[in-house]
Write a protein that holds these residues in place. Structure first.
Motif, PDB file in Angstrom:
ATOM      1  N   LYS A 471      35.811   3.645 -57.056  1.00 14.84           N
ATOM      2  CA  LYS A 471      36.231   4.901 -57.833  1.00 14.84           C
ATOM      3  C   LYS A 471      35.429   5.251 -59.035  1.00 14.84           C
ATOM      4  O   LYS A 471      34.857   4.100 -59.459  1.00 14.84           O
ATOM      5  N   ALA A 472      34.400   6.650 -59.123  1.00 12.71           N
ATOM      6  CA  ALA A 472      33.567   6.799 -60.717  1.00 12.71           C
ATOM      7  C   ALA A 472      34.651   6.948 -61.256  1.00 12.71           C
ATOM      8  O   ALA A 472      36.016   6.860 -61.708  1.00 12.71           O
ATOM      9  N   ASP A 473      34.496   5.670 -62.922  1.00 13.30           N
ATOM     10  CA  ASP A 473      35.404   5.728 -64.004  1.00 13.30           C
ATOM     11  C   ASP A 473      35.421   7.328 -63.650  1.00 13.30           C
ATOM     12  O   ASP A 473      34.637   8.423 -63.943  1.00 13.30           O
ATOM     13  N   SER A 479      31.780   6.994 -55.628  1.00 12.47           N
ATOM     14  CA  SER A 479      30.735   5.860 -56.246  1.00 12.47           C
ATOM     15  C   SER A 479      29.924   5.372 -55.487  1.00 12.47           C
ATOM     16  O   SER A 479      30.580   3.600 -55.623  1.00 12.47           O
ATOM     17  N   TYR A 480      29.148   5.121 -55.352  1.00 10.62           N
ATOM     18  CA  TYR A 480      27.694   4.430 -54.820  1.00 10.62           C
ATOM     19  C   TYR A 480      27.588   3.942 -55.929  1.00 10.62           C
ATOM     20  O   TYR A 480      26.006   2.878 -55.920  1.00 10.62           O
ATOM     21  N   ASP A 481      27.194   4.058 -57.193  1.00 11.89           N
ATOM     22  CA  ASP A 481      26.296   3.958 -58.472  1.00 11.89           C
ATOM     23  C   ASP A 481      26.442   2.670 -58.818  1.00 11.89           C
ATOM     24  O   ASP A 481      27.410   1.628 -58.988  1.00 11.89           O
ATOM     25  N   PRO A 482      25.361   2.042 -58.842  1.00 14.21           N
ATOM     26  CA  PRO A 482      25.590   0.240 -58.925  1.00 14.21           C
ATOM     27  C   PRO A 482      25.937   0.471 -60.300  1.00 14.21           C
ATOM     28  O   PRO A 482      26.760  -1.113 -60.808  1.00 14.21           O
ATOM     29  N   ALA A 483      25.207   0.941 -61.225  1.00  9.96           N
ATOM     30  CA  ALA A 483      26.174   1.320 -62.871  1.00  9.96           C
ATOM     31  C   ALA A 483      27.344   1.079 -62.944  1.00  9.96           C
ATOM     32  O   ALA A 483      28.568   0.315 -63.549  1.00  9.96           O
ATOM     33  N   ASN A 484      27.880   1.806 -62.192  1.00  6.32           N
ATOM     34  CA  ASN A 484      29.569   2.168 -62.317  1.00  6.32           C
ATOM     35  C   ASN A 484      30.357   1.463 -61.436  1.00  6.32           C
ATOM     36  O   ASN A 484      31.656   0.873 -61.815  1.00  6.32           O
ATOM     37  N   HIS A 485      30.162   0.657 -60.367  1.00  8.21           N
ATOM     38  CA  HIS A 485      30.328  -0.083 -59.853  1.00  8.21           C
ATOM     39  C   HIS A 485      30.590  -1.581 -60.604  1.00  8.21           C
ATOM     40  O   HIS A 485      31.639  -1.883 -60.793  1.00  8.21           O
ATOM     41  N   ASP A 486      29.242  -2.046 -61.142  1.00  6.67           N
ATOM     42  CA  ASP A 486      29.559  -2.723 -62.012  1.00  6.67           C
ATOM     43  C   ASP A 486      31.153  -2.914 -63.551  1.00  6.67           C
ATOM     44  O   ASP A 486      31.349  -3.361 -63.845  1.00  6.67           O
ATOM     45  N   HIS A 487      30.810  -0.983 -63.890  1.00 10.20           N
ATOM     46  CA  HIS A 487      31.213  -1.369 -65.569  1.00 10.20           C
ATOM     47  C   HIS A 487      33.861  -1.243 -64.077  1.00 10.20           C
ATOM     48  O   HIS A 487      33.898  -1.804 -65.112  1.00 10.20           O
ATOM     49  N   MET A 488      33.256  -0.759 -63.627  1.00 13.23           N
ATOM     50  CA  MET A 488      34.342   0.057 -63.012  1.00 13.23           C
ATOM     51  C   MET A 488      35.394  -2.228 -61.923  1.00 13.23           C
ATOM     52  O   MET A 488      36.104  -2.844 -62.669  1.00 13.23           O
ATOM     53  N   ALA A 493      39.105  -6.786 -64.122  1.00 10.84           N
ATOM     54  CA  ALA A 493      39.313  -8.124 -64.355  1.00 10.84           C
ATOM     55  C   ALA A 493      39.510  -7.790 -65.698  1.00 10.84           C
ATOM     56  O   ALA A 493      40.622  -9.007 -66.024  1.00 10.84           O
ATOM     57  N   ALA A 494      39.122  -7.398 -67.046  1.00 12.77           N
ATOM     58  CA  ALA A 494      39.481  -6.925 -68.100  1.00 12.77           C
ATOM     59  C   ALA A 494      41.156  -6.324 -68.197  1.00 12.77           C
ATOM     60  O   ALA A 494      41.639  -7.169 -69.630  1.00 12.77           O
ATOM     61  N   ARG A 495      41.662  -5.810 -67.453  1.00 20.59           N
ATOM     62  CA  ARG A 495      43.229  -5.636 -67.332  1.00 20.59           C
ATOM     63  C   ARG A 495      43.701  -6.421 -67.460  1.00 20.59           C
ATOM     64  O   ARG A 495      44.948  -6.749 -68.164  1.00 20.59           O
TER      65      ARG A 495
END
Length: 615
Positions: A471-473, A479-488, A493-495
């Motif tokens: 999912k896009a943030d 979303s296949y965006d690398p930066a978005n995937h890393d963020h999600m 994990a933080a949740r």
């Protein structure tokens, strides 16, 4: 001449016989009467996995152990003071567990040449020196039961089946147990067959009267009620307590509860129990397989219900893909794993703690979930509430790790005041949440919990995409965006990592212990009993117990580093110990057994004493 009455502070009794002899029912009824008397109790049912193993064989032996006392107890007892053996197989299978001098009540009618040969006895142990170190009470249970029911309108086969009630009556007399509720139970159980009510009641009374009149039992025993906090108590198993915890979670959240389940030992009783509570908004579905069961439960959560699925180890493996989907969708889901001995089919009716790694890491990709484990049968109620609280508050799957020992064991449970239970109400999204108020952002997070909004399908203006693709943030678009995937990935994990859980508490009465014993799940009782025994001998030892296994308590690292040695007993090959070593760089000592049986307090006491010599 009246018989002597002797006061005891505690007794451990084991009923053992063929799987068709009704030992589980006998033990359960004795336990229920004992609970009504006010003793503290703990039980350990033990039965074969086969539906009907060959009669009179060692694989077919079923047993039920009950420990009751006039003080707080933590385990079903290490060794029986009394063994009721209904046949040679029951005697041979359980003799190794008896301490010298234990009482053995033997059904002599079953010690035939054929039955002895089935279990490898070349001679009758009642006639040689095999039982020389025990107090043996030979009782012709079968023939005496048939004789007592000679005037009853039942077949010889039905009369013979009532011998467990004769044994229950005898033991109830020996230990001064009340019996009125057992008679009422028999009336309910056989209500459609009055002749069986009369037969079983007659068999029970015959056993009671035999104890009263025979010269073989010269002493009758009493165990006074335990001193427990005032209130209303009931005897409860772990599976029953967990079921009621789920019901309570539905009531306290105001949400309908949906259970999707596929029958599997030893979790099936939760399905059976929850199916009785439709009036509390509980819907149960027996699915065609484990995958369908969790899929339906996740669908129910998507629709605004508290989705629950129950299983044991093999079923968790099948549910893994859908658990990962729930992680990606960020929806509440409670997965109950009543652990049993594996791998594969393993030993379905035996206990183990070997699913911890699977609960923590057993999914593809970075798919963290919360994991909690109850410590005792009654604690299953509160663990279920806690699992629901975390799932609903943080929109996450939660794995609840019970096990066979906790699930089928029983103990007194102080009924809680419902008003004191946690408020689990949730707020569903009802309006668009973007800054301009014009659109709905399904992955716009609560800054405190990192949970996304929960929108019930069909709510006008809140339509959004679901599915397993990343999912896009905020928008939830694919979303296949690398930066978005890393963020999600990091956000999910933080949740979990930032869920506030209570600090781990340490039981170290004098504050001078250098050895800490760390446990989780059902090891709480044996560890506690072993530590209690060591302290009574003047050996300082501290105990800590983990309920929350993901995330771990914030103070755990400081606690571990404050002791010179840390020992972690587990019914696996060291799964928690591996986590502790990796996470905190503490050289924890694992003590591991995977026998399908719980630890005994005595073996842990001996092991810990050896460790203390080197601290």
């Amino acid at each position: 001449m009246s018989k002597q009455i002797r006061q005891l502070d505690r007794v451990v009794i084991r009923f053992a016989g063929d799987s068709g002899d009704g030992m589980q029912l006998t033990g359960d009824r004795f336990t229920s009467e004992t609970a009504q008397l006010g003793n503290d109790i703990s039980t350990l049912p033990n039965f074969p996995a086969e539906i009907r193993a060959p009669a009179g064989t060692l694989p077919g032996v079923s047993s039920f152990q009950v420990h009751f006392a006039d003080y707080d107890i933590l385990t079903p007892g290490d060794a029986p003071n009394v063994l009721v053996a209904m046949n040679p197989a029951a005697l041979k299978a359980n003799l190794v567990d008896l301490p010298p001098g234990a009482d053995i009540i033997v059904n002599t009618d079953e010690f035939t040449k054929r039955n002895l040969a089935k279990v490898g006895y070349s001679s009758n142990p009642l006639d040689d020196d095999t039982l020389a170190g025990y107090a043996v009470h030979p009782v012709a249970l079968t023939s005496m039961t048939i004789g007592a029911l000679a005037e009853q309108d039942v077949s010889k086969k039905d009369a013979e089946r009532a011998k467990n009630m004769f044994a229950l009556g005898l033991l109830s007399w020996m230990y001064s147990r009340p019996y009125e509720s057992t008679l009422r139970f028999l009336e309910r159980k056989f209500a459609r067959r009055p002749e069986l009510v009369a037969a079983n009641v007659a068999a029970f009374k015959a056993g009671w009267n035999f104890g009263e009149t025979t010269e073989d039992f010269a002493v009758r025993y009493e165990v006074k009620p335990a001193k427990m906090p005032p209130g209303t108590y009931r005897n409860i198993t772990g599976n029953a307590a967990l079921s009621l915890g789920i019901v309570a979670a539905g009531v306290r959240s105001g949400l309908p509860v949906f259970l999707g389940a596929y029958p599997i030992t030893p979790a099936s009783d939760i399905l059976h129990e929850l199916s009785k509570h439709k009036r509390f908004g509980v819907t149960t579905m027996q699915a065609e397989d484990e995958i369908a069961a969790i899929g339906a439960a996740l669908g129910a959560s998507y629709g605004g219900a508290l989705g629950v699925t129950t299983t044991s180890g093999p079923g968790v493996a099948l549910k893994g893909e859908t658990i990962s989907l729930a992680v990606a969708l960020e929806l509440p889901l409670v997965i109950v794993d009543v652990q049993r001995a594996g791998p594969s089919t393993g030993m379905p009716t035996k206990t183990e703690q070997a699913d911890l790694n699977m609960a923590l890491f057993g999914r593809h990709g970075e798919a963290p979930v919360a994991v909690i484990a109850p410590k005792s049968p009654s604690d299953c109620f509160y663990a279920a509430l806690e699992a629901a609280r975390i799932a609903l508050t943080y929109r996450t799957p939660v794995i609840l790790l019970s096990d066979n020992y906790v699930a089928n064991g029983s103990e007194p449970w102080l009924l809680p005041d419902v008003a004191t239970l946690p408020d689990l109400r949730v707020e569903f999204a009802t309006t668009p949440n973007s800054e301009d108020g014009g659109t709905f952002l399904p992955y716009l997070r609560d800054p405190q919990t990192l949970a996304r909004p929960w929108a019930i399908p069909g709510t006008p203006g809140l339509e959004h995409r679901i599915g397993g693709l990343e999912k896009a943030d905020k928008t939830g678009d694919i979303s296949y965006d690398p930066a978005n995937h890393d963020h999600m990935v990091r956000t999910r994990a933080a949740r979990i990592d930032t869920i506030p859980v209570p600090d781990v508490e340490v039981e170290d009465p004098d504050g001078d212990a250098r050895l800490l014993v760390l446990g989780w799940g059902s090891t709480y009782g044996p560890i506690g009993a072993a530590c209690r025994a060591l302290r009574q001998r003047g050996l300082p030892v501290a105990q800590a117990h983990l309920r929350h296994l993901a995330p771990l308590p914030a103070n755990l690292g400081a606690v571990l580093r404050s002791y010179d040695r840390v020992v972690i007993p587990e019914m696996n090959l060291g799964q928690l110990a591996h986590v502790i070593r990796a996470r905190y760089l503490v050289d924890a000592i694992g003590y591991n057994q995977v026998r399908g049986l719980p630890f005994t307090a005595a073996e842990l006491e001996t092991m810990l004493e050896e460790v203390l010599k080197n601290v």
